[in-house]
Scaffold this motif. Structure first.
Motif, mmCIF file in Angstrom:
data_model
loop_
_atom_site.group_PDB
_atom_site.id
_atom_site.type_symbol
_atom_site.label_atom_id
_atom_site.label_comp_id
_atom_site.label_asym_id
_atom_site.label_seq_id
_atom_site.Cartn_x
_atom_site.Cartn_y
_atom_site.Cartn_z
ATOM 1 N N ARG A 1 0.628 -1.754 0.084
ATOM 2 C CA ARG A 1 0.329 0.445 0.133
ATOM 3 C C ARG A 1 0.880 1.014 0.289
ATOM 4 O O ARG A 1 2.094 1.375 0.366
ATOM 5 C CB ARG A 1 -0.342 -0.558 1.600
ATOM 6 N N VAL A 2 0.397 2.280 -0.868
ATOM 7 C CA VAL A 2 0.878 3.442 -0.187
ATOM 8 C C VAL A 2 0.149 4.738 0.076
ATOM 9 O O VAL A 2 -1.294 4.815 -0.494
ATOM 10 C CB VAL A 2 1.238 4.469 -1.719
ATOM 11 N N LEU A 3 0.174 5.001 1.420
ATOM 12 C CA LEU A 3 -0.468 5.795 2.379
ATOM 13 C C LEU A 3 -0.538 6.914 2.099
ATOM 14 O O LEU A 3 1.596 7.814 2.213
ATOM 15 C CB LEU A 3 -0.164 5.555 3.512
ATOM 16 N N GLN A 4 -1.476 8.331 2.574
ATOM 17 C CA GLN A 4 -0.385 9.491 2.140
ATOM 18 C C GLN A 4 -0.451 10.446 3.484
ATOM 19 O O GLN A 4 -2.233 10.631 4.383
ATOM 20 C CB GLN A 4 -1.479 10.806 1.246
ATOM 21 N N GLY A 5 0.572 11.310 3.753
ATOM 22 C CA GLY A 5 -0.141 12.227 4.714
ATOM 23 C C GLY A 5 1.647 12.170 5.563
ATOM 24 O O GLY A 5 2.408 11.521 5.180
ATOM 25 N N PRO A 6 1.492 13.236 6.533
ATOM 26 C CA PRO A 6 2.988 13.794 6.831
ATOM 27 C C PRO A 6 3.263 13.049 8.472
ATOM 28 O O PRO A 6 1.955 12.297 8.240
ATOM 29 C CB PRO A 6 3.032 15.376 7.207
ATOM 30 N N VAL A 7 4.096 12.443 8.517
ATOM 31 C CA VAL A 7 4.372 11.560 8.943
ATOM 32 C C VAL A 7 4.485 12.366 10.961
ATOM 33 O O VAL A 7 5.632 13.193 10.990
ATOM 34 C CB VAL A 7 5.749 10.787 9.296
ATOM 35 N N ARG A 8 3.821 11.589 11.728
ATOM 36 C CA ARG A 8 3.992 12.692 12.761
ATOM 37 C C ARG A 8 4.806 12.250 13.767
ATOM 38 O O ARG A 8 5.303 12.391 15.289
ATOM 39 C CB ARG A 8 2.511 12.773 13.713
ATOM 40 N N ALA A 9 4.770 10.685 14.217
ATOM 41 C CA ALA A 9 5.759 9.973 15.505
ATOM 42 C C ALA A 9 5.504 8.596 15.053
ATOM 43 O O ALA A 9 5.053 8.596 14.132
ATOM 44 C CB ALA A 9 4.380 10.645 16.913
ATOM 45 N N ALA B 1 13.102 7.129 4.493
ATOM 46 C CA ALA B 1 13.235 7.315 3.390
ATOM 47 C C ALA B 1 12.812 8.725 3.129
ATOM 48 O O ALA B 1 12.532 9.154 2.155
ATOM 49 C CB ALA B 1 13.073 6.493 2.629
ATOM 50 N N ASP B 2 12.678 9.577 4.760
ATOM 51 C CA ASP B 2 11.872 10.829 3.833
ATOM 52 C C ASP B 2 12.695 11.794 3.978
ATOM 53 O O ASP B 2 12.408 13.046 4.244
ATOM 54 C CB ASP B 2 10.831 10.808 5.313
ATOM 55 N N GLY B 3 13.845 11.633 3.768
ATOM 56 C CA GLY B 3 14.998 13.130 3.385
ATOM 57 C C GLY B 3 15.735 13.174 4.829
ATOM 58 O O GLY B 3 15.678 12.944 5.720
ATOM 59 N N PRO B 4 15.950 15.092 4.492
ATOM 60 C CA PRO B 4 17.563 15.003 6.063
ATOM 61 C C PRO B 4 16.805 15.278 6.855
ATOM 62 O O PRO B 4 17.208 15.957 8.542
ATOM 63 C CB PRO B 4 17.555 16.260 5.331
ATOM 64 N N SER B 5 15.358 16.209 6.584
ATOM 65 C CA SER B 5 14.744 16.134 7.997
ATOM 66 C C SER B 5 14.129 14.538 8.521
ATOM 67 O O SER B 5 13.272 15.120 9.382
ATOM 68 C CB SER B 5 13.327 17.060 8.218
ATOM 69 N N SER B 6 14.169 13.447 8.318
ATOM 70 C CA SER B 6 13.850 12.276 9.567
ATOM 71 C C SER B 6 13.138 12.469 9.920
ATOM 72 O O SER B 6 14.116 12.276 11.284
ATOM 73 C CB SER B 6 14.488 10.996 8.852
ATOM 74 N N VAL B 7 11.787 12.322 9.872
ATOM 75 C CA VAL B 7 11.610 11.834 11.474
ATOM 76 C C VAL B 7 11.713 10.342 12.132
ATOM 77 O O VAL B 7 12.062 10.425 13.447
ATOM 78 C CB VAL B 7 9.665 11.767 11.303
ATOM 79 N N PRO B 8 11.609 9.319 11.417
ATOM 80 C CA PRO B 8 12.206 8.165 11.935
ATOM 81 C C PRO B 8 13.900 8.122 12.225
ATOM 82 O O PRO B 8 13.917 7.256 13.397
ATOM 83 C CB PRO B 8 12.395 6.901 11.251
ATOM 84 N N ARG B 9 14.142 8.558 11.840
ATOM 85 C CA ARG B 9 16.018 9.254 12.528
ATOM 86 C C ARG B 9 15.734 9.610 13.453
ATOM 87 O O ARG B 9 16.642 9.040 14.842
ATOM 88 C CB ARG B 9 16.647 9.566 11.219
ATOM 89 N N ARG B 10 15.226 10.605 13.445
ATOM 90 C CA ARG B 10 15.215 11.539 14.494
ATOM 91 C C ARG B 10 14.823 10.773 15.639
ATOM 92 O O ARG B 10 15.142 10.835 17.540
ATOM 93 C CB ARG B 10 14.010 12.948 14.823
#
Length: 392
Positions: free
Chosen positions: A126-134, A163-172
């Motif tokens: 699946r591909v789901l749309q929306g900014p990651v909150r946490a 894989a969400d770029g320089p401001s990656s939420v999962p990395r933080r």
């Protein structure tokens, strides 16, 4: 699927690195959710993908579709602006050495559409749309909370690929530091309508000059991307006028500027590419200036190889510790190959003012004009970013 259902892998970020990883996993029978954080670039990015990554795209089953939407490119050159000297290369010279002796020029829109279509044709995706909150990690899985159109949603996976770029939420959320430096320059990207080919510019031309160095690449027809650097202290609002001045000095005409954007230069690398259930690829793992594309080559190989290793972990055929070996090798490969190559090529293009030093830097390239072995060595550069899969 209910929020309590757990897939094998959640990929956060539906750019090239995220989708390629997801597709590689899905082709190996892994269930995958992709959360598309939907942060499109202001200027649509048509990219020339290095010949070395095309075998991986073929293995993913997408190369033929991309070739139908894009263009094969074989010619590139170094062009010394001050003297007019040209040092041309033709990837066709590798026809006896590699299966795909050409580069692929394709728009980012077409690239992502093809990867998404192939991904969604497979079960358990699946591909789901929306900014990651946490991202919340538990003992057996991690849960990604994202903002969908109907409000926040949740997806859970045994593994998370950031894989969400320089401001990656999962990395933080995983507590992975992203140290590095921010440069004193910005990168300027101009999309222009001008017949550079009529001035004998190759499809990709590295224009060498300490003041007006640039990477000039054909996007299609007479539309070209012109990328250069300028001091950060200059006014961003006045960039269009400076772009027009630069193009006028180089071309002697007034090319039409179709679009433009600016971006500060950075050099950053995550301290590890894996911690716990979180694995990093692409711009979530490393960031460098966009004048030269070695970082994107590294990202493709990270995606190809991670899919292989992580699928083995999911199937129980490979110990999770193999992911640590993968992460160590990919980070080492990026720091030892991609970063020096990227810095060296940027310096060659835009930061050498002394003609005698430039002559030294061009020595191998000039020898390549008459020496087949030197020419082959120059053309093969970039493949070292693939690394040795047996390491993990």
């Amino acid at each position: 699927m209910t929020p309590t259902d757990v897939v094998d892998v959640v990929v956060v970020g539906a750019g090239a690195a995220g989708l390629a990883t997801a597709l590689g996993l899905a082709r190996r029978g892994v269930s995958v959710d992709v959360v598309d954080v939907a942060r499109p670039q202001r200027v649509p990015w048509t990219e020339v993908h290095h010949w070395s990554v095309l075998a991986g795209l073929h293995d993913l089953g997408v190369l033929d579709d991309l070739l139908r939407r894009g263009t094969r490119c074989t010619r590139w050159e170094l062009r010394v602006l001050a003297s007019g000297e040209r040092i041309p290369f033709d990837l066709g010279d590798l026809r006896d050495d590699v299966p795909h002796p050409y580069a692929l020029r394709v728009s980012e829109t077409d690239l992502l559409e093809v990867l998404t279509e192939h991904l969604l044709s497979l079960p358990g995706t699946r591909v789901l749309q929306g900014p990651v909150r946490a991202v919340t990690t538990g003992p057996d899985a991690a849960t990604v909370t994202y903002g969908g159109r109907g409000g926040d949603g949740e997806v859970s996976g045994r593994w998370i690929v950031a894989a969400d770029g320089p401001s990656s939420v999962p990395r933080r959320e995983a507590g992975i530091a992203f140290p590095g430096t921010s440069g004193a320059e910005r990168t300027v990207v101009a999309i222009v309508d001008h017949d550079f080919a009529g001035h004998d510019y190759a499809e990709t031309t590295f224009q060498l000059d300490g003041q007006r160095g640039a990477v000039v690449e054909r996007i299609g027809g007479t539309t070209w991307r012109y990328v250069f650097q300028e001091p950060l202290e200059w006014s961003e609002e006045e960039a269009p006028g400076r772009i027009a001045d630069v193009l006028g000095q180089v071309t002697g005409t007034t090319p039409r500027i179709l679009d433009w954007d600016v971006e500060r230069t950075h050099q950053r690398t995550a301290v590890t590419f894996r911690r716990g259930r979180t694995v990093l690829v692409g711009d979530s793992a490393h960031l460098t200036h966009r004048l030269i594309g070695h970082s994107s080559i590294a990202a493709w190989f990270e995606s190809f190889t991670l899919a292989e290793v992580l699928a083995g972990v999911v199937a129980g055929a490979v110990a999770p510790s193999r992911l640590d070996a993968w992460a160590h090798e990919r980070r080492r490969r990026y720091l030892s190959d991609a970063v020096p190559a990227s810095i060296s090529r940027r310096n060659l293009v835009a930061q050498i003012h002394d003609p005698s030093r430039l002559a030294l830097e061009l020595e191998d390239f000039r020898r390549a004009l008459d020496d087949v072995e030197v020419r082959r060595d120059v053309l093969m550069r970039g493949r070292e970013l693939e690394g040795a899969t047996t390491t993990w």
